[in-house]
Design an enzyme around this catalytic site. Structure first.
Site, mmCIF file in Angstrom:
data_model
loop_
_atom_site.group_PDB
_atom_site.id
_atom_site.type_symbol
_atom_site.label_atom_id
_atom_site.label_comp_id
_atom_site.label_asym_id
_atom_site.label_seq_id
_atom_site.Cartn_x
_atom_site.Cartn_y
_atom_site.Cartn_z
ATOM 1 C CD GLU A 338 -3.078 -0.640 2.327
ATOM 2 O OE1 GLU A 338 -2.805 0.229 3.172
ATOM 3 O OE2 GLU A 338 -4.133 -1.295 2.348
ATOM 4 C CB CYS A 339 0.700 4.314 -0.036
ATOM 5 S SG CYS A 339 0.929 6.067 -0.406
#
Length: 823
Positions: A338-339
């Site tokens: 994530e990210c």
């Protein structure tokens, strides 16, 4: 009913000091002997880090967009379990929520749903009597919001504070007045505050803040107001009630999730780890800046959010871990990124004040700092099955980043966002990887945790091995970031089954069009008696070895030829793979998905699509060729293929259609040669997925190591045994003769009609060139043929025609004749 003393700390707008006051209250109350639970309205990760430092407990988020309104109270009670007071820090202004949402996900919304009294923090530095009007408006605008007190922040002097206090009168209790003190303001960064885990002075600053809050704010009044909060009727959230525990199907132990932590990876919700543990996983945190390798026996990798762009140099310098991570991901260890995790998977990340820094290189993209902050709630759905989601699954999440990816295409997107401007494809996904900028809260979508845990339970434990460094040269990617078309304009994912729709006479699929032998159907049926056991391919391996007169160690059963091509694509770090075309396109797809997009050697139509070994580039370290080739049907001499064998090169021969044994290399596997075969076509069992490969024992063992456990079903293994028996040998000869006769009917008919075709096909199909409109015209007459313009080197003039029995073949020829005569 559950009793929980609690308060929300809110403000008229951002910048009034909510985080400072809320964190100071948590710290001061903790130091006064209270057990305090810290919570944050909204998706923010940084503030809960300060809350955790102040309380000694995990910071928690309350966000109705991420988890749904119905979970706000259960999650509040879950996070506050064992605490005697909860302090909830608001977000933005009290009534500011999702744009266009009429206050949805605002602090007021969460306070109303959780029936939590509100204390306002008001920055008085630029006003005096006007503060009373502001407070009056905030307290009366929405009757469902219970504002019970106010804290004045950033008073310039005692005289200034007295003026504000006088204007407020007795309309609302003033719990305290804080003077300006820049020394207790947390430093900022491009995503907001600097995380507490990154501040070496955080604990010292917190001590000063706690002391000041205890001195200036009436803590007894705060506790009294919090204790007046009404009881809550909902039970606390329980992660074990929404996921099922799993154990490793490999060794029956807990799957082990390696979770990135340390200063570069501080963004993750506490419930993520709790759900994984409830799902039977062991969760071990590792620091990508300092760890030399993944935790021992890892079966899943979670790379959450944070600031890899700030620590890019440190992350890049940890070459052993980058290599270990890349190898594990390439081997199929389930990975969620994530990210920050997405950035870590990139080739490089360019920080704001330095050169690009090498990252893992699992994605063939580069990241740089962008011109503006992306901060948005998202509603997304999954375009296809992947390690985290099923096709069509909808989730809610948020994006929070200032980096952008350069020059990338979403060939295999993780998500599709609906926006007013139209759908946006985002991130990258495969059966073993989900990487994107989207942050999701798994408490709101526990199926994500379950699916990830299930994948980890199916995965062999990763064993980190010392590796010769390959990071001095560019890393090939593991995950495709571009459309899978090594030659522009060709849909390499297209196969004949897309053409053979119900109700059509099927000349598109190359499956033998007759009944299966009774002995084969009996074997398939009997295999169901063992369906309660995990598959064992030992007997199949031995039967196939006996059929080809080789050793068992030279054979690997696979789930069709497609699995074999995937294993080969991931076998090595191929530098110059070459696929000979026109050819079955799954090797292209597999190589591109593995990060090794191949070059194409397109054979010359004027020479009958015959292989010239001298045309293969000398630097090729992998060569893939079909024999006979799909779709041309050309059978290359064994000697021509053997000329391709050179030290340092692997030659893969796809013999899916070679049933008469002529020119076959299956009985002579050796170093540098892999033969791939399939039972699908001749035995009319495409739904069984039965294939195998042959090679030298060392290579076969390496390929087997990369194979997913139990990928070959019990039924497929039974088919392999049955189709290697003496009865199958006799039936093979009969079917080969029938194919030859049916092919003769087809080519004679094409010849009479004057339709060009590739002569000399030795396969159960013929490649013909009737013109660009013929396929569509045949469809109008209820006949499906295989379009050939998806094969590199061919165009829309070509079609591939499967051989069939006399009656359907005559119907096809009659239709071709009618269409040819139609003006």
């Amino acid at each position: 009913m559950v009793t929980l003393p609690r308060l929300v700390i809110a403000a008229p707008a951002s910048g009034h000091g909510k985080t400072t006051v809320a964190t100071g209250l948590m710290a001061a109350l903790s130091r006064a002997g209270h057990v305090v639970s810290g919570h944050k309205v909204g998706p923010d990760y940084i503030d809960p880090g300060y809350h955790a430092l102040a309380t000694g407990r995990s910071g928690r988020n309350l966000d109705p967009h991420l988890v749904g309104e119905s979970l706000l109270v259960p999650l509040l009670l879950h996070g506050a379990a064992g605490a005697d007071i909860a302090v909830v820090e608001g977000v933005m202004g009290l009534y500011d929520g999702q744009i266009g949402g009429n206050g949805f996900a605002s602090t007021a919304h969460v306070a109303a749903v959780t029936r939590t009294p509100v204390v306002l923090v008001v920055d008085v530095s630029h006003a005096s009597r006007s503060i009373a009007a502001t407070v009056h408006g905030m307290t009366t605008w929405d009757p469902s919001v219970d504002v019970v007190g106010v804290i004045l922040n950033k008073a310039g002097s005692q005289r200034h504070a007295d003026e504000v206090l006088a204007s407020l009168g007795t309309s609302i209790p003033v719990l305290g007045v804080l003077q300006r003190d820049d020394g207790i303001i947390a430093p900022s960064r491009h995503l907001g505050l600097v995380p507490a885990a990154e501040r070496s002075d955080a604990a010292h600053a917190l001590d000063r803040l706690a002391a000041q809050v205890a001195d200036k704010i009436d803590l007894e009044a705060v506790v009294r107001l919090a204790s007046a909060a009404p009881d809550l009727p909902d039970p606390p959230w329980d992660p074990s009630s929404v996921v099922e525990p799993v154990t490793s199907v490999v060794d029956h132990r807990k799957p082990l999730i390696a979770m990135a932590g340390g200063r570069a990876f501080t963004f993750r919700y506490a419930e993520t780890e709790e759900l994984l543990r409830a799902a039977g996983c062991e969760v071990v945190t590792f620091d990508p800046m300092t760890a030399a390798a993944l935790p021992a026996a890892t079966t899943g990798i979670y790379l959450g959010g944070g600031f890899p762009e700030v620590y890019a140099a440190d992350l890049s310098a940890n070459t052993p871990l980058r290599e270990d991570l890349r190898a594990a991901i390439a081997a199929g260890v389930p990975t969620v990124a994530e990210c920050a995790g997405l950035l870590y998977l990139c080739r490089t990340v360019r920080p704001a004040d330095g050169p690009p820094a090498a990252m893992i290189g699992a994605l063939g993209v580069d990241a740089v700092m962008g011109p503006r902050l992306t901060l948005s709630y998202r509603t997304a759905h999954s375009p296809a099955d992947n390690v985290l989601t099923a096709e069509g699954q909808q989730v809610t999440g948020h994006e929070f980043h200032r980096t952008v990816l350069l020059d990338h295409q979403n060939a295999n997107p993780a998500w599709e966002f609906a926006t007013p401007e139209g759908p946006i494809l985002a991130g990258f996904a495969t059966p073993t990887v989900n990487a994107s900028y989207l942050h999701t809260h798994w408490a709101g979508h526990p199926a994500l945790a379950q699916r990830f845990a299930d994948a980890a339970a199916r995965t062999p434990r990763w064993s980190s091995q010392p590796r010769r460094s390959s990071l001095s040269r560019p890393l090939p990617t593991v995950i495709s970031t571009r459309p899978i078309t090594a030659t522009p304009g060709y849909d390499l994912r297209h196969h004949g089954d897309r053409e053979a729709l119900d109700g059509l006479l099927d000349f598109a699929v190359n499956v033998y069009d007759d009944h299966r032998p009774g002995w084969l159907d009996d074997a398939l049926t009997r295999s169901l008696a063992d369906a309660h056991r995990y598959p064992d391919t030992t007997n199949a391996q031995q039967a196939l070895a006996k059929r080809h007169h080789v050793q068992s160690e030279q054979v690997l059963p696979t789930a069709g030829a497609s699995e074999a091509f995937g294993l080969i694509a991931r076998l090595r770090d191929w530098r110059h793979p070459v696929v000979v075309h026109p050819q079955f396109t799954e090797p292209d797809v597999a190589l591109t998905e593995a990060g090794h997009p191949p070059r194409h050697l397109v054979l010359d139509a004027r020479k009958g699509y015959r292989l010239d070994p001298a045309a293969v580039p000398a630097e090729a370290d992998l060569v893939v060729i079909g024999n006979p080739t799909n779709p041309t049907g050309v059978l290359h001499p064994r000697a021509a293929i053997e000329e391709l064998l050179e030290p340092g090169r692997v030659v893969v021969v796809d013999e899916a259609f070679l049933e008469d044994g002529l020119e076959s290399l299956a009985a002579d596997p050796r170093e540098g040669l892999i033969v791939v075969r399939s039972l699908t076509k001749l035995w009319s069992i495409p739904g069984i997925r039965a294939g195998y490969l042959l090679g030298d024992p060392d290579t076969v063992q390496q390929l087997a190591t990369g194979q997913a456990p139990w990928s070959v079903s019990t039924t497929a293994a039974a088919a392999m045994v049955a189709c290697s028996a003496p009865a199958a040998e006799v039936e093979t000869l009969r079917r080969v003769e029938a194919i030859c006769e049916r092919r003769r009917l087809l080519v004679d008919g094409l010849d009479r009609l004057g339709i060009p075709f590739v002569a000399g096909s030795r396969a159960p199909f013929v490649l013909a060139k009737p013109g660009p409109a013929m396929r569509e015209a045949l469809l109008t007459r209820g006949i499906a043929v295989r379009r050939a313009d998806t094969f590199p080197g061919l165009g829309p003039d070509w079609i591939r025609i499967a051989v069939r029995r006399q009656r359907p073949t005559q119907r096809l020829l009659d239709a071709l004749s009618d269409i040819s005569r139609t003006p």
